[in-house]
Design a protein around this motif. Structure first.
Motif, PDB file in Angstrom:
ATOM      1  N   LYS A  11       0.808  -1.211   0.000  1.00  0.00           N
ATOM      2  CA  LYS A  11       0.000   0.000   0.000  1.00  0.00           C
ATOM      3  C   LYS A  11       0.851   1.276   0.000  1.00  0.00           C
ATOM      4  CE  LYS A  11      -0.711   0.244   5.028  1.00  0.00           C
ATOM      5  NZ  LYS A  11      -1.746   0.268   6.089  1.00  0.00           N
ATOM      6  N   ASP A  12       2.165   1.132   0.357  1.00  0.00           N
ATOM      7  CA  ASP A  12       3.035   2.313   0.355  1.00  0.00           C
ATOM      8  C   ASP A  12       3.468   2.715  -1.056  1.00  0.00           C
ATOM      9  OD1 ASP A  12       2.907   2.548   3.096  1.00  0.00           O
ATOM     10  OD2 ASP A  12       4.654   1.249   3.421  1.00  0.00           O
ATOM     11  N   ASN A  13       3.440   1.748  -2.001  1.00  0.00           N
ATOM     12  CA  ASN A  13       3.885   2.094  -3.355  1.00  0.00           C
ATOM     13  C   ASN A  13       2.865   1.758  -4.442  1.00  0.00           C
ATOM     14  OD1 ASN A  13       4.058  -0.671  -3.743  1.00  0.00           O
ATOM     15  ND2 ASN A  13       6.287  -0.742  -3.721  1.00  0.00           N
ATOM     16  N   PHE A  14       1.686   1.296  -4.054  1.00  0.00           N
ATOM     17  CA  PHE A  14       0.639   1.003  -5.027  1.00  0.00           C
ATOM     18  C   PHE A  14      -0.723   1.223  -4.386  1.00  0.00           C
ATOM     19  CE2 PHE A  14      -2.468  -1.583  -7.217  1.00  0.00           C
ATOM     20  CZ  PHE A  14      -2.177  -1.358  -8.549  1.00  0.00           C
ATOM     21  N   PRO A  15      -1.577   2.028  -5.017  1.00  0.00           N
ATOM     22  CA  PRO A  15      -1.353   2.742  -6.271  1.00  0.00           C
ATOM     23  C   PRO A  15      -0.742   4.122  -6.022  1.00  0.00           C
ATOM     24  CG  PRO A  15      -3.621   2.981  -5.600  1.00  0.00           C
ATOM     25  CD  PRO A  15      -2.975   2.128  -4.557  1.00  0.00           C
ATOM     26  N   THR A  16       0.109   4.555  -6.942  1.00  0.00           N
ATOM     27  CA  THR A  16       0.676   5.902  -6.852  1.00  0.00           C
ATOM     28  C   THR A  16       0.609   6.623  -8.190  1.00  0.00           C
ATOM     29  OG1 THR A  16       2.882   4.978  -7.237  1.00  0.00           O
ATOM     30  CG2 THR A  16       2.237   5.350  -4.941  1.00  0.00           C
ATOM     31  N   THR A  17       0.924   5.934  -9.273  1.00  0.00           N
ATOM     32  CA  THR A  17       0.944   6.576 -10.590  1.00  0.00           C
ATOM     33  C   THR A  17      -0.436   6.494 -11.242  1.00  0.00           C
ATOM     34  OG1 THR A  17       1.500   4.571 -11.811  1.00  0.00           O
ATOM     35  CG2 THR A  17       3.321   5.837 -10.850  1.00  0.00           C
ATOM     36  N   ASP A  18      -0.606   7.284 -12.307  1.00  0.00           N
ATOM     37  CA  ASP A  18      -1.860   7.227 -13.064  1.00  0.00           C
ATOM     38  C   ASP A  18      -2.077   5.835 -13.641  1.00  0.00           C
ATOM     39  OD1 ASP A  18      -2.353   9.858 -12.491  1.00  0.00           O
ATOM     40  OD2 ASP A  18      -1.617  10.629 -14.416  1.00  0.00           O
ATOM     41  N   ALA A  19      -0.995   5.184 -14.079  1.00  0.00           N
ATOM     42  CA  ALA A  19      -1.118   3.826 -14.616  1.00  0.00           C
ATOM     43  C   ALA A  19      -1.572   2.847 -13.534  1.00  0.00           C
ATOM     44  CB  ALA A  19       0.212   3.370 -15.212  1.00  0.00           C
ATOM     45  N   ASP A  20      -1.082   3.038 -12.310  1.00  0.00           N
ATOM     46  CA  ASP A  20      -1.521   2.190 -11.188  1.00  0.00           C
ATOM     47  C   ASP A  20      -3.030   2.312 -10.998  1.00  0.00           C
ATOM     48  OD1 ASP A  20       1.109   1.493 -10.744  1.00  0.00           O
ATOM     49  OD2 ASP A  20       1.379   2.861  -9.046  1.00  0.00           O
ATOM     50  N   TYR A  21      -3.512   3.551 -10.991  1.00  0.00           N
ATOM     51  CA  TYR A  21      -4.940   3.768 -10.766  1.00  0.00           C
ATOM     52  C   TYR A  21      -5.780   3.234 -11.922  1.00  0.00           C
ATOM     53  CZ  TYR A  21      -4.530   6.445  -6.478  1.00  0.00           C
ATOM     54  OH  TYR A  21      -4.317   6.804  -5.175  1.00  0.00           O
ATOM     55  N   ALA A  22      -5.260   3.363 -13.138  1.00  0.00           N
ATOM     56  CA  ALA A  22      -5.987   2.831 -14.288  1.00  0.00           C
ATOM     57  C   ALA A  22      -6.162   1.323 -14.168  1.00  0.00           C
ATOM     58  CB  ALA A  22      -5.254   3.178 -15.583  1.00  0.00           C
ATOM     59  N   ALA A  23      -5.085   0.632 -13.752  1.00  0.00           N
ATOM     60  CA  ALA A  23      -5.162  -0.817 -13.575  1.00  0.00           C
ATOM     61  C   ALA A  23      -6.096  -1.186 -12.429  1.00  0.00           C
ATOM     62  CB  ALA A  23      -3.763  -1.382 -13.330  1.00  0.00           C
ATOM     63  N   LEU A  24      -5.998  -0.440 -11.338  1.00  0.00           N
ATOM     64  CA  LEU A  24      -6.810  -0.723 -10.155  1.00  0.00           C
ATOM     65  C   LEU A  24      -8.296  -0.506 -10.444  1.00  0.00           C
ATOM     66  CD1 LEU A  24      -6.604  -1.387  -7.059  1.00  0.00           C
ATOM     67  CD2 LEU A  24      -6.684   1.079  -6.684  1.00  0.00           C
ATOM     68  N   TYR A  25      -8.623   0.638 -11.017  1.00  0.00           N
ATOM     69  CA  TYR A  25     -10.022   0.977 -11.265  1.00  0.00           C
ATOM     70  C   TYR A  25     -10.603   0.224 -12.463  1.00  0.00           C
ATOM     71  CZ  TYR A  25      -9.432   4.886  -7.983  1.00  0.00           C
ATOM     72  OH  TYR A  25      -9.195   5.646  -6.865  1.00  0.00           O
ATOM     73  N   GLY A  26      -9.724  -0.309 -13.300  1.00  0.00           N
ATOM     74  CA  GLY A  26     -10.216  -1.046 -14.461  1.00  0.00           C
ATOM     75  C   GLY A  26     -11.107  -2.209 -14.106  1.00  0.00           C
ATOM     76  N   THR A  27     -10.935  -2.763 -12.904  1.00  0.00           N
ATOM     77  CA  THR A  27     -11.722  -3.932 -12.515  1.00  0.00           C
ATOM     78  C   THR A  27     -13.210  -3.623 -12.404  1.00  0.00           C
ATOM     79  OG1 THR A  27     -11.208  -3.441 -10.194  1.00  0.00           O
ATOM     80  CG2 THR A  27      -9.798  -5.023 -11.324  1.00  0.00           C
ATOM     81  N   MET A  28     -13.574  -2.388 -12.032  1.00  0.00           N
ATOM     82  CA  MET A  28     -15.014  -2.099 -11.887  1.00  0.00           C
ATOM     83  C   MET A  28     -15.671  -1.914 -13.250  1.00  0.00           C
ATOM     84  SD  MET A  28     -14.943   1.661 -10.097  1.00  0.00           S
ATOM     85  CE  MET A  28     -14.064   3.064 -10.813  1.00  0.00           C
ATOM     86  N   TYR A  29     -14.868  -1.630 -14.279  1.00  0.00           N
ATOM     87  CA  TYR A  29     -15.406  -1.516 -15.633  1.00  0.00           C
ATOM     88  C   TYR A  29     -15.418  -2.871 -16.344  1.00  0.00           C
ATOM     89  CZ  TYR A  29     -14.660   3.426 -14.705  1.00  0.00           C
ATOM     90  OH  TYR A  29     -14.689   4.680 -14.141  1.00  0.00           O
ATOM     91  N   SER A  30     -14.350  -3.645 -16.162  1.00  0.00           N
ATOM     92  CA  SER A  30     -14.316  -4.965 -16.795  1.00  0.00           C
ATOM     93  C   SER A  30     -15.400  -5.870 -16.227  1.00  0.00           C
ATOM     94  CB  SER A  30     -12.938  -5.608 -16.632  1.00  0.00           C
ATOM     95  OG  SER A  30     -12.591  -5.762 -15.271  1.00  0.00           O
ATOM     96  N   ASN A  31     -15.690  -5.735 -14.937  1.00  0.00           N
ATOM     97  CA  ASN A  31     -16.786  -6.507 -14.355  1.00  0.00           C
ATOM     98  C   ASN A  31     -18.117  -6.087 -14.963  1.00  0.00           C
ATOM     99  OD1 ASN A  31     -17.886  -8.311 -12.035  1.00  0.00           O
ATOM    100  ND2 ASN A  31     -19.040  -6.405 -11.828  1.00  0.00           N
TER     101      ASN A  31
END
Length: 532
Positions: A33-53
């Motif tokens: 949790k200290d290093n993820f998510p931090t970048t825009d790419a991290d957030y895109a990957a993280l939030y992508g799950t609510m759209y792919s579902n």
């Protein structure tokens, strides 16, 4: 959005590969949790799950529950083929039970989405990014969570409200009444609106497939229009206000060409899209061609090597609503002698399509004549296979492959034409006409704008009955028919098929689907909906 899904899928595949091989692999990197998510790419990957579902089940089980329980779509058996345990006729006749596969799948899909949103809020709040970035992320997630809750409230009515992650042991949520769920969603949407981005010409590509202020306004308009059903209290003036809030943003415009909205290459360039669910050959969920097309026409439409279903069509009664002269929306139903499409996707009368190996032209018939003594079965001869009016509204994808049979067409969930028709209906039900951007809007003026785009003749008057027909023409197979018929009190209207041996269950309790049996077993605090 499509890249987000692929990134999320790839990340999951990597984890699966590591977990199934040597356990003493040297750790090259570590996500905490200290290093993820931090970048825009991290957030895109993280939030992508609510759209792919969301995309995963929208185009098949959710669509079936909303359309195949009405006159808009029907999937009859073909001499026993495509019967699949009777699940499709159960939707048609309103005889589903609490262990129907779609009832179970959609519940798990919806609450899986809600649970994931709660998890994402927890991860975001615990991350080391700025407060501004946290607030932006939580706003996006809460809007998506509200959308999931709307879907579940509309289908199941009385559902649990879960807004924490994880759910504490021994604290499984009980059932909340539909009106209270409505209040929860309304409160959540009103709270996020000021912080949501507004769609503009400059950012519409970046925001495509993500919630915007227009998404919240349109979803609230849908809730307020159906408030009499959901809560017992009419909210038609509020529905008009939310519709106006969408239309004040002139970035939303009716697209000049109706077919573009549903084309294989649709996307952020569609100016009337408020919220769409993206698909392509890597994103499962859109199988409109697989189930709604007529497979013998595939080669004529440029598709080779793909075996599609023979089954899903519309009913003659629904098709008969496409009765306006020069209405382009009618041309996307296939009925009668079949021809290959021309460059404008209209039938080329110089290119008839023949039954394989013959000089007999394919003729699709409008009537679904059942085989005597067989429940919702039309038979499986060449002639029987041609029974039923097919759809190419979501234009067949020439890139479809046999392994998946997926469409690349994005599926609109909320769009401007729907908002305009919602405003027209709310006014007919008692709200006052209003002006938007200096233009007074009435039900007649709103309907005629939509008809003009379709090339159809203008209406001279509009009432609630004719407006429902206009919604059928404009929004066919967009997963709103059940919602509309319930609001009009017509969900229990029967459309008998010739030689039918079954009849519809007309119990009004069927306006809600049951809580799945598996969920009742897992959570004793849930209470089944009445009538099941």
């Amino acid at each position: 959005m499509k890249k987000i899904f692929l990134l999320t899928t790839a990340f999951a595949a990597i984890l699966a590969t590591v977990s199934c091989t040597k356990l003493d692999v040297k750790v090259e990197s570590q996500y905490v949790k200290d290093n993820f998510p931090t970048t825009d790419a991290d957030y895109a990957a993280l939030y992508g799950t609510m759209y792919s579902n969301l995309s995963s089940q929208f185009g098949v089980p959710y669509f079936r529950m909303q359309e195949m329980s009405t006159d808009a779509a029907i999937l009859p058996a073909r001499d026993g083929n495509f019967d699949d345990g009777g699940q499709y006729r159960q939707l048609h006749y309103h005889t589903w039970t609490f262990d129907h596969p779609n009832v179970k799948t959609v519940w798990e899909w919806g609450f899986g989405g809600i649970n994931n949103c709660n998890r994402l809020i927890s991860v975001t709040n615990a991350s080391s990014v700025s407060d501004a970035k946290k607030a932006s992320g939580v706003t996006e997630i809460k809007t998506m969570r509200a959308l999931y809750y709307f879907l579940m409230m509309d289908i199941y009515g009385n559902i649990p409200i879960i807004d924490k992650f994880p759910v504490e042991a021994g604290a499984l949520p009980g059932t909340t009444s539909r009106d209270k769920v409505f209040e929860f969603i309304e409160k959540e949407l009103l709270a996020v609106i000021p912080n949501l981005p507004q769609k503009t010409g400059a950012n519409q590509k970046l925001l495509y497939g993500k919630p915007t202020r227009g998404t919240a306004f349109a979803l609230l308009a849908k809730m307020y229009l159906n408030s009499q059903v959901y809560t017992g209290k009419p909210r038609y003036t509020d529905a008009v206000a939310m519709a106006d809030s969408v239309m004040k943003n002139t970035t939303y415009q009716l697209d000049p060409k109706y077919s573009d909205i549903f084309d294989v290459n649709n996307g952020p360039q569609i100016s009337e899209t408020i919220f769409a669910i993206p698909y392509d050959q890597q994103i499962p969920g859109n199988q409109m061609t697989r189930f709604g097309f007529y497979p013998a026409l595939a080669t004529a439409y440029g598709i080779t090597g793909v075996g599609f279903s023979i089954s899903m069509s519309t009913t003659p009664e629904y098709y008969d609503r496409f009765n306006l002269a020069n209405d382009v929306r009618k041309s996307f139903w296939l009925v009668g002698p079949q021809f290959a499409p021309d460059a404008n996707r209209q039938p080329d009368k110089t290119k008839p399509v023949y039954v394989a190996g013959t000089t007999q032209q394919i003729v699709l018939t409008r009537d679904l004549i059942l085989k005597p003594g067989k429940p919702m079965d039309v038979g499986n001869t060449v002639a029987d296979q041609a029974k039923g009016i097919r759809s190419v509204k979501y234009w067949p994808d020439v890139n479809a492959i046999q392994a998946t049979r997926l469409n690349g067409n994005d599926m609109p969930f909320l769009r401007l034409a729907d908002v305009m028709l919602m405003k027209a209906e709310a006014i007919l039900r008692g709200a006052s006409p209003t002006a938007v951007n200096g233009e007074m809007q009435t039900p007649l003026s709103l309907v005629n704008k939509i008809r003009a785009r379709a090339g159809a003749e203008a209406a001279t008057s509009v009432d609630l009955e004719s407006l429902l027909d206009e919604r059928a023409r404009e929004l066919s197979w967009e997963a709103w028919r059940r919602n509309d018929l319930i609001r009009y009190g017509l969900f229990e209207k029967e459309y008998p098929l010739q030689n039918d041996v079954l009849s519809m269950n007309k119990d009004a309790a069927r306006r809600l689907y049951p809580i799945p049996a598996t969920e009742l077993q897992l959570n004793s605090n849930l209470r089944q909906n009445p009538g099941y």
